[in-house]
Design an enzyme around this catalytic site. Structure first.
Site, PDB file in Angstrom:
ATOM      1  N   VAL A  50       0.842  -1.198   0.000  1.00 59.02           N
ATOM      2  CA  VAL A  50       0.000   0.000   0.000  1.00 59.02           C
ATOM      3  C   VAL A  50       0.875   1.247   0.000  1.00 59.02           C
ATOM      4  O   VAL A  50       1.985   1.225   0.549  1.00 59.02           O
ATOM      5  CB  VAL A  50      -0.894   0.023   1.263  1.00 59.02           C
ATOM      6  CG1 VAL A  50      -1.930   1.127   1.174  1.00 59.02           C
ATOM      7  CG2 VAL A  50      -1.573  -1.322   1.481  1.00 59.02           C
ATOM      8  N   HIS A  51       0.389   2.329  -0.613  1.00 56.89           N
ATOM      9  CA  HIS A  51       1.131   3.590  -0.528  1.00 56.89           C
ATOM     10  C   HIS A  51       0.236   4.798  -0.270  1.00 56.89           C
ATOM     11  O   HIS A  51       0.723   5.872   0.066  1.00 56.89           O
ATOM     12  CB  HIS A  51       1.993   3.821  -1.774  1.00 56.89           C
ATOM     13  CG  HIS A  51       1.210   4.093  -3.022  1.00 56.89           C
ATOM     14  ND1 HIS A  51       0.612   3.097  -3.761  1.00 56.89           N
ATOM     15  CD2 HIS A  51       0.949   5.257  -3.669  1.00 56.89           C
ATOM     16  CE1 HIS A  51       0.020   3.624  -4.816  1.00 56.89           C
ATOM     17  NE2 HIS A  51       0.191   4.931  -4.773  1.00 56.89           N
TER      18      HIS A  51
ATOM     19  N   ASP B  19       4.668   1.847   1.645  1.00 53.60           N
ATOM     20  CA  ASP B  19       5.792   2.488   0.955  1.00 53.60           C
ATOM     21  C   ASP B  19       6.475   3.497   1.893  1.00 53.60           C
ATOM     22  O   ASP B  19       5.810   4.294   2.558  1.00 53.60           O
ATOM     23  CB  ASP B  19       5.245   3.204  -0.286  1.00 53.60           C
ATOM     24  CG  ASP B  19       6.334   3.621  -1.264  1.00 53.60           C
ATOM     25  OD1 ASP B  19       7.454   3.943  -0.821  1.00 53.60           O
ATOM     26  OD2 ASP B  19       6.054   3.635  -2.470  1.00 53.60           O
TER      27      ASP B  19
ATOM     28  N   GLU C  28      -0.834 -15.772 -13.943  1.00 53.02           N
ATOM     29  CA  GLU C  28      -0.570 -15.555 -15.362  1.00 53.02           C
ATOM     30  C   GLU C  28       0.889 -15.899 -15.667  1.00 53.02           C
ATOM     31  O   GLU C  28       1.801 -15.448 -14.988  1.00 53.02           O
ATOM     32  CB  GLU C  28      -0.849 -14.097 -15.711  1.00 53.02           C
ATOM     33  CG  GLU C  28      -0.656 -13.769 -17.185  1.00 53.02           C
ATOM     34  CD  GLU C  28      -0.860 -12.296 -17.490  1.00 53.02           C
ATOM     35  OE1 GLU C  28      -0.614 -11.907 -18.641  1.00 53.02           O
ATOM     36  OE2 GLU C  28      -1.251 -11.546 -16.577  1.00 53.02           O
TER      37      GLU C  28
ATOM     38  N   LYS D 205       7.544  -6.822 -25.592  1.00 51.04           N
ATOM     39  CA  LYS D 205       8.081  -6.718 -24.225  1.00 51.04           C
ATOM     40  C   LYS D 205       9.522  -7.207 -24.118  1.00 51.04           C
ATOM     41  O   LYS D 205      10.101  -7.188 -23.034  1.00 51.04           O
ATOM     42  CB  LYS D 205       7.193  -7.505 -23.254  1.00 51.04           C
ATOM     43  CG  LYS D 205       5.806  -6.893 -23.038  1.00 51.04           C
ATOM     44  CD  LYS D 205       5.021  -7.653 -21.978  1.00 51.04           C
ATOM     45  CE  LYS D 205       3.667  -6.990 -21.747  1.00 51.04           C
ATOM     46  NZ  LYS D 205       2.884  -7.708 -20.704  1.00 51.04           N
TER      47      LYS D 205
ATOM     48  N   GLU E 144       6.178  -8.115 -13.532  1.00 43.15           N
ATOM     49  CA  GLU E 144       5.344  -8.725 -14.567  1.00 43.15           C
ATOM     50  C   GLU E 144       6.048  -9.887 -15.273  1.00 43.15           C
ATOM     51  O   GLU E 144       5.538 -10.396 -16.275  1.00 43.15           O
ATOM     52  CB  GLU E 144       4.895  -7.665 -15.569  1.00 43.15           C
ATOM     53  CG  GLU E 144       3.981  -6.605 -14.946  1.00 43.15           C
ATOM     54  CD  GLU E 144       3.461  -5.611 -15.967  1.00 43.15           C
ATOM     55  OE1 GLU E 144       3.748  -5.786 -17.169  1.00 43.15           O
ATOM     56  OE2 GLU E 144       2.773  -4.651 -15.555  1.00 43.15           O
TER      57      GLU E 144
ATOM     58  N   LYS F 170      -8.908  -2.213 -10.778  1.00 45.06           N
ATOM     59  CA  LYS F 170      -8.762  -1.374  -9.632  1.00 45.06           C
ATOM     60  C   LYS F 170     -10.110  -0.873  -9.146  1.00 45.06           C
ATOM     61  O   LYS F 170     -11.021  -0.661  -9.941  1.00 45.06           O
ATOM     62  CB  LYS F 170      -7.916  -0.140  -9.991  1.00 45.06           C
ATOM     63  CG  LYS F 170      -6.452  -0.378 -10.325  1.00 45.06           C
ATOM     64  CD  LYS F 170      -5.762   0.933 -10.648  1.00 45.06           C
ATOM     65  CE  LYS F 170      -4.260   0.716 -10.861  1.00 45.06           C
ATOM     66  NZ  LYS F 170      -3.581   1.990 -11.130  1.00 45.06           N
TER      67      LYS F 170
END
Length: 430
Positions: free
Chosen positions: A131-132, A157, A245, A253, A322, A404
């Site tokens: 969390v930030h 953070d 995933e 990428k 990722e 989100k």
């Protein structure tokens, strides 16, 4: 004389027990099972009611979840009103003040402080929560997933505002199974520090408790789509496999792992230095920052020498969160992993970890290129911040969490999802 009084008390107690037994027998023979269960074992005091909500209580949550147009239009009009959105916000100071009396805080916020079933009690989960900002988002997420048998590590953070850190510290202090990470880091977007935050919580969770079965990592803008019991049963059905995933790395990428990246003035920058091949010729995979993995997978991350080398290699790549977890998922010998062959690729849609709407994949149902319908909320960094109109679609999926949510943008989406999940959890318990 006192012996006579004691004998009378015992006879009186037996009479009370006898009458209670007759009453229970009457209930069992004259009422249906559901009614008896409701009378004997009711958790209605833990239900979220309109009295618990702010201005969101004006909405028809059932109609919103069922996709009724009138209910959705009412919700949309409210969220367009700046006054409504502002009135739904809870300041950080509220949590600092309320948690001075932890018992009252947990009671007023209706935390579930006992296992709702033996099945859940015997299958504890471990959570990392990075969390930030947005303390209200965090607290409502914690409340939605909290169970006393689970264990929660919270990473705030190091750059976060003092009021954010203080409020979250105050909240965690009220729970014996929720704690702040032992070593916080300053998180840089797309940098290694995002992985390090989860690694630090992983270590605290793994060495702090030997009971939990699966690890799930979250950020402050996630929210569950399943009850704890639903998650437990789905995890049991995985039979020791991980769910995250992990796909072949797409060409666009490739540059993320082909060059060295450095953090300069709080931002990650690409250099002209080419990266050496990954250790042990491991195939680098594409995935997500969010995972659902076994305790054995976590042990490998912390203790496998191959992964130790992989960590060193990934530290100067772009957005390693990722790729790092997805790559480990295809390493031979890692508990719950799968073969590196692309036949075993798992997409974010098929994995249970996280449901995210990327703007580039949205479209109408008759579009061949669209992966999901258009966002009913707003977009931030090309990701849908869900609105109330997305709830029906979200709840149709098998994913554990969605990202989100933002109470500042659409408090109704969170409020209605909270009510739905709490009602479902209590109905399952009864």
């Amino acid at each position: 004389m006192w012996l006579l009084r004691l004998g009378s008390q015992r006879r009186y107690l037996k009479l009370i027990v006898g009458l209670a037994s007759l009453w229970m027998l009457y209930l069992a023979t004259h009422l249906d099972t559901g009614t008896v269960s409701g009378l004997i074992h009711s958790y209605s005091w833990l239900e979220y009611t309109n009295d618990d909500g702010g201005p969101e209580k004006a909405c028809d949550c059932l109609g919103i979840i069922q996709g009724k147009q009138e209910s959705l239009e009412q919700a949309k009009l409210l969220t367009l009103t700046k006054k409504f959105r502002k009135s739904a916000l809870i300041p950080n100071e509220f949590y600092i003040n309320e948690t001075r009396d932890c018992r009252r805080f947990k009671s007023r916020r209706k935390y579930i402080t006992f296992p709702l079933s033996k099945e859940e009690e015997d299958f504890p989960l471990a959570y990392s929560m990075v969390v930030h900002h947005k303390v209200q988002n965090f607290e409502r997420l914690l409340r939605a997933i909290y169970a006393p048998q689970n264990i929660y590590c919270v990473h705030v953070d190091k750059k976060s505002a003092p009021s954010v850190t203080s409020a979250i510290q105050a909240i965690t202090s009220c729970f014996p199974n929720v704690f702040m990470v032992s070593e916080a880091v300053s998180v840089v977007y797309a940098g290694w520090s995002r992985v390090q935050a989860d690694l630090n919580c992983m270590a605290d969770l793994y060495y702090g408790s030997a009971k939990w079965k699966y690890f799930i990592n979250l950020c402050g803008q996630d929210f569950p789509l399943k009850t704890n019991l639903e998650m437990v049963r789905m995890l049991q059905s995985l039979k020791g496999s991980n769910s995250l995933e992990s796909e072949s790395l797409p060409a666009e990428k490739q540059k993320r792992i082909s060059y060295v990246y450095n953090v300069i003035n709080g931002q990650i920058k690409r250099t002209r230095i080419s990266k050496k091949p990954p250790p042990f010729n491991l195939p680098i995979k594409s995935g997500s920052a969010y995972i659902v993995v076994t305790r054995g997978y976590v042990r490998s991350v912390l203790e496998d020498s191959r992964i130790e080398e992989l960590i060193k290699w990934f530290k100067d790549t772009y957005s390693p969160d990722e790729h790092f977890w997805a790559t480990i998922q295809r390493i031979s010998g890692v508990p719950g992993s799968s073969w590196p062959n692309r036949k075993y690729d798992q997409t974010d849609i098929s994995a249970v970890a996280r449901l995210v709407k990327w703007q580039s994949h949205e479209g109408s149902q008759d579009s061949e290129s669209a992966v999901y319908p258009e966002c009913q909320g707003n977009h931030v960094r090309s990701i849908c911040v869900y609105g109330a109109g997305d709830l029906q679609w979200l709840l149709e999926h098998h994913h554990f969490f969605a990202n989100k949510f933002d109470i500042e943008m659409d408090p109704i989406a969170v409020f209605c999802l909270e009510k739905h999940l709490r009602h479902k959890a209590l109905a399952e318990a009864e």
